[in-house]
Design a protein around this motif. Structure first.
Motif, PDB file in Angstrom:
ATOM      1  N   HIS A   3     -62.879 -86.306  60.188  1.00  0.00           N
ATOM      2  CA  HIS A   3     -62.207 -85.982  58.979  1.00  0.00           C
ATOM      3  C   HIS A   3     -61.786 -87.324  58.482  1.00  0.00           C
ATOM      4  N   SER A   4     -62.074 -88.395  58.948  1.00  0.00           N
ATOM      5  CA  SER A   4     -61.746 -89.645  58.351  1.00  0.00           C
ATOM      6  C   SER A   4     -61.788 -90.675  59.410  1.00  0.00           C
ATOM      7  N   SER A   5     -62.118 -91.851  59.105  1.00  0.00           N
ATOM      8  CA  SER A   5     -62.010 -92.965  59.987  1.00  0.00           C
ATOM      9  C   SER A   5     -63.300 -93.695  60.128  1.00  0.00           C
ATOM     10  N   ASP A   6     -63.199 -94.970  60.424  1.00  0.00           N
ATOM     11  CA  ASP A   6     -64.420 -95.666  60.750  1.00  0.00           C
ATOM     12  C   ASP A   6     -64.253 -96.059  62.183  1.00  0.00           C
ATOM     13  N   ALA A   7     -65.332 -96.426  62.808  1.00  0.00           N
ATOM     14  CA  ALA A   7     -65.227 -96.714  64.212  1.00  0.00           C
ATOM     15  C   ALA A   7     -65.673 -98.097  64.543  1.00  0.00           C
ATOM     16  N   PRO A   8     -65.173 -99.107  63.837  1.00  0.00           N
ATOM     17  CA  PRO A   8     -65.641-100.446  64.120  1.00  0.00           C
ATOM     18  C   PRO A   8     -65.357-100.901  65.529  1.00  0.00           C
ATOM     19  N   THR A  10     -64.909 -98.819  68.306  1.00  0.00           N
ATOM     20  CA  THR A  10     -65.379 -97.968  69.382  1.00  0.00           C
ATOM     21  C   THR A  10     -66.882 -97.773  69.374  1.00  0.00           C
ATOM     22  N   GLY A  11     -67.500 -98.030  68.235  1.00  0.00           N
ATOM     23  CA  GLY A  11     -68.938 -97.815  68.152  1.00  0.00           C
ATOM     24  C   GLY A  11     -69.283 -96.369  67.900  1.00  0.00           C
ATOM     25  N   THR A  12     -68.281 -95.507  67.737  1.00  0.00           N
ATOM     26  CA  THR A  12     -68.554 -94.123  67.419  1.00  0.00           C
ATOM     27  C   THR A  12     -68.692 -93.987  65.923  1.00  0.00           C
ATOM     28  N   PRO A  13     -69.184 -92.840  65.450  1.00  0.00           N
ATOM     29  CA  PRO A  13     -69.439 -92.686  64.024  1.00  0.00           C
ATOM     30  C   PRO A  13     -68.233 -93.025  63.175  1.00  0.00           C
ATOM     31  N   ASP A  14     -68.442 -93.825  62.147  1.00  0.00           N
ATOM     32  CA  ASP A  14     -67.384 -94.086  61.191  1.00  0.00           C
ATOM     33  C   ASP A  14     -67.068 -92.745  60.585  1.00  0.00           C
ATOM     34  N   SER A  15     -65.807 -92.534  60.296  1.00  0.00           N
ATOM     35  CA  SER A  15     -65.517 -91.224  59.866  1.00  0.00           C
ATOM     36  C   SER A  15     -65.454 -91.077  58.398  1.00  0.00           C
ATOM     37  N   ALA A  16     -65.108 -90.012  58.093  1.00  0.00           N
ATOM     38  CA  ALA A  16     -64.988 -89.600  56.738  1.00  0.00           C
ATOM     39  C   ALA A  16     -64.213 -88.367  56.919  1.00  0.00           C
ATOM     40  N   THR A  17     -63.820 -87.678  55.934  1.00  0.00           N
ATOM     41  CA  THR A  17     -63.166 -86.485  56.330  1.00  0.00           C
ATOM     42  C   THR A  17     -64.235 -85.458  56.469  1.00  0.00           C
ATOM     43  N   ARG A  18     -63.799 -84.306  56.819  1.00  0.00           N
ATOM     44  CA  ARG A  18     -64.768 -83.308  57.213  1.00  0.00           C
ATOM     45  C   ARG A  18     -65.792 -83.052  56.140  1.00  0.00           C
ATOM     46  N   ASP A  19     -65.406 -83.109  54.882  1.00  0.00           N
ATOM     47  CA  ASP A  19     -66.352 -82.713  53.849  1.00  0.00           C
ATOM     48  C   ASP A  19     -66.763 -83.834  52.915  1.00  0.00           C
ATOM     49  N   ALA A  20     -66.414 -85.058  53.226  1.00  0.00           N
ATOM     50  CA  ALA A  20     -66.732 -86.125  52.295  1.00  0.00           C
ATOM     51  C   ALA A  20     -68.205 -86.275  52.049  1.00  0.00           C
ATOM     52  N   GLY A  21     -68.577 -86.228  50.802  1.00  0.00           N
ATOM     53  CA  GLY A  21     -69.967 -86.447  50.434  1.00  0.00           C
ATOM     54  C   GLY A  21     -70.883 -85.318  50.831  1.00  0.00           C
ATOM     55  N   THR A  22     -70.305 -84.169  51.167  1.00  0.00           N
ATOM     56  CA  THR A  22     -71.091 -83.056  51.640  1.00  0.00           C
ATOM     57  C   THR A  22     -70.634 -81.815  50.905  1.00  0.00           C
ATOM     58  N   PRO A  23     -71.116 -80.641  51.313  1.00  0.00           N
ATOM     59  CA  PRO A  23     -70.732 -79.443  50.589  1.00  0.00           C
ATOM     60  C   PRO A  23     -69.223 -79.377  50.392  1.00  0.00           C
ATOM     61  N   PRO A  79     -68.851 -80.478  60.674  1.00  0.00           N
ATOM     62  CA  PRO A  79     -69.453 -79.150  60.768  1.00  0.00           C
ATOM     63  C   PRO A  79     -70.630 -78.953  59.823  1.00  0.00           C
ATOM     64  N   TRP A  80     -70.637 -79.645  58.682  1.00  0.00           N
ATOM     65  CA  TRP A  80     -71.718 -79.492  57.720  1.00  0.00           C
ATOM     66  C   TRP A  80     -72.996 -80.201  58.158  1.00  0.00           C
ATOM     67  N   ALA A  81     -72.941 -80.976  59.256  1.00  0.00           N
ATOM     68  CA  ALA A  81     -74.122 -81.699  59.727  1.00  0.00           C
ATOM     69  C   ALA A  81     -74.906 -80.932  60.785  1.00  0.00           C
ATOM     70  N   ALA A  82     -74.596 -79.675  60.963  1.00  0.00           N
ATOM     71  CA  ALA A  82     -75.309 -78.882  61.973  1.00  0.00           C
ATOM     72  C   ALA A  82     -76.786 -78.742  61.628  1.00  0.00           C
ATOM     73  N   ASN A  83     -77.095 -78.705  60.343  1.00  0.00           N
ATOM     74  CA  ASN A  83     -78.478 -78.545  59.901  1.00  0.00           C
ATOM     75  C   ASN A  83     -78.796 -79.548  58.804  1.00  0.00           C
ATOM     76  N   ALA A  84     -80.061 -79.954  58.743  1.00  0.00           N
ATOM     77  CA  ALA A  84     -80.477 -80.904  57.716  1.00  0.00           C
ATOM     78  C   ALA A  84     -80.432 -80.247  56.337  1.00  0.00           C
ATOM     79  N   THR A 202     -64.477 -76.753  64.770  1.00  0.00           N
ATOM     80  CA  THR A 202     -65.589 -76.397  63.892  1.00  0.00           C
ATOM     81  C   THR A 202     -66.808 -77.286  64.100  1.00  0.00           C
ATOM     82  N   ALA A 203     -66.708 -78.268  64.999  1.00  0.00           N
ATOM     83  CA  ALA A 203     -67.821 -79.170  65.290  1.00  0.00           C
ATOM     84  C   ALA A 203     -67.841 -79.426  66.798  1.00  0.00           C
ATOM     85  N   PRO A 204     -68.982 -79.805  67.350  1.00  0.00           N
ATOM     86  CA  PRO A 204     -69.142 -79.883  68.805  1.00  0.00           C
ATOM     87  C   PRO A 204     -68.131 -80.742  69.560  1.00  0.00           C
ATOM     88  N   ALA A 205     -67.711 -81.864  69.014  1.00  0.00           N
ATOM     89  CA  ALA A 205     -66.821 -82.765  69.742  1.00  0.00           C
ATOM     90  C   ALA A 205     -65.339 -82.515  69.477  1.00  0.00           C
TER      91      ALA A 205
END
Length: 217
Positions: A3-8, A10-23, A79-84, A202-205
């Motif tokens: 839901h937000s954050s970058d991961a400079p 930790t090397g984990t995905p930079d975040s965004a919030t749950r719906d940024a740039g998506t549905p 959660p919106w990344a479950a499917n392409a 709402t998402a695997p992790a």
């Protein structure tokens, strides 16, 4: 990405919030439309050779390609990344993003490179889904551009833009407690951890413990 954050760090995905740039998750029924009579800048420089620009329908194909290229990177916390997404879905999303900007309820941005403006390296947004007087910042950053502090820089620019809008006095960043990368961003920006809410993952992790970071009043 959360839901937000970058991961400079930790090397984990930079975040965004749950719906940024998506549905778009939509705006709560109790939020008046428009949320603010103002509009944020359509172009925001963030430094590091990058910028935020207002998302337009013409960006649908580039956004679709970027999301598909990052599904594995986004899926743990988005959660919106479950499917392409299909191109028509991304086109519909971009048209809706244009509408909510004009309505003054949500403001959708793409993170791009100054040297190649057509490229999409992330999705960001100011979302009016948390009630009157406040905007929630959401975002994700392309896996090949993490570790550069771009999510933090962009979230800083969006925080300033949000709090400059008439009627907006608070900005929030939400992320799951397990998403250390996401939590790093509001910490760096001086946000306060207001509370941790329990909710269904709402998402695997996700753990189901959502951190609510707040700045403003």
């Amino acid at each position: 990405m959360s839901h937000s954050s970058d991961a400079p760090d930790t090397g984990t995905p930079d975040s965004a919030t749950r719906d940024a740039g998506t549905p778009d998750a939509g705006t709560p029924d109790n939020v008046e439309r428009p949320l603010t009579p103002g509009r944020p800048p359509e172009l925001l420089p963030v430094g590091g050779g990058a910028h935020l620009r207002r998302r337009r329908p013409a960006d649908a194909a580039a956004l679709n390609d970027a999301v598909i290229a990052n599904l594995d990177h986004l899926r743990p916390y988005m959660p919106w990344a479950a499917n392409a997404p299909t191109l028509p879905e991304s086109q519909q999303l971009s048209v809706r993003g244009e509408q909510v900007w004009d309505e003054g309820t949500d403001f959708m941005y793409l993170l791009g490179l100054d040297a190649d403006p057509a490229v999409v390296i992330g999705g960001f947004g100011l979302h009016g889904r948390i009630g009157p007087g406040a905007l929630e910042i959401g975002y994700w950053v392309h896996r090949e551009h993490t570790g550069r502090g771009l999510a933090t820089a962009a979230a800083r620019a969006l925080t300033e833009a949000a709090l400059a809008l008439p009627g907006i006095t608070r900005a929030e960043i939400h992320c799951d407690e397990s998403n250390a990368a996401s939590a790093a961003v509001p910490r760096k920006l001086g946000y306060t951890l207001d509370r941790i809410d329990d909710e269904k993952p709402t998402a695997p992790a996700e753990t189901g413990r959502k951190m609510i970071w707040v700045t403003g009043s």
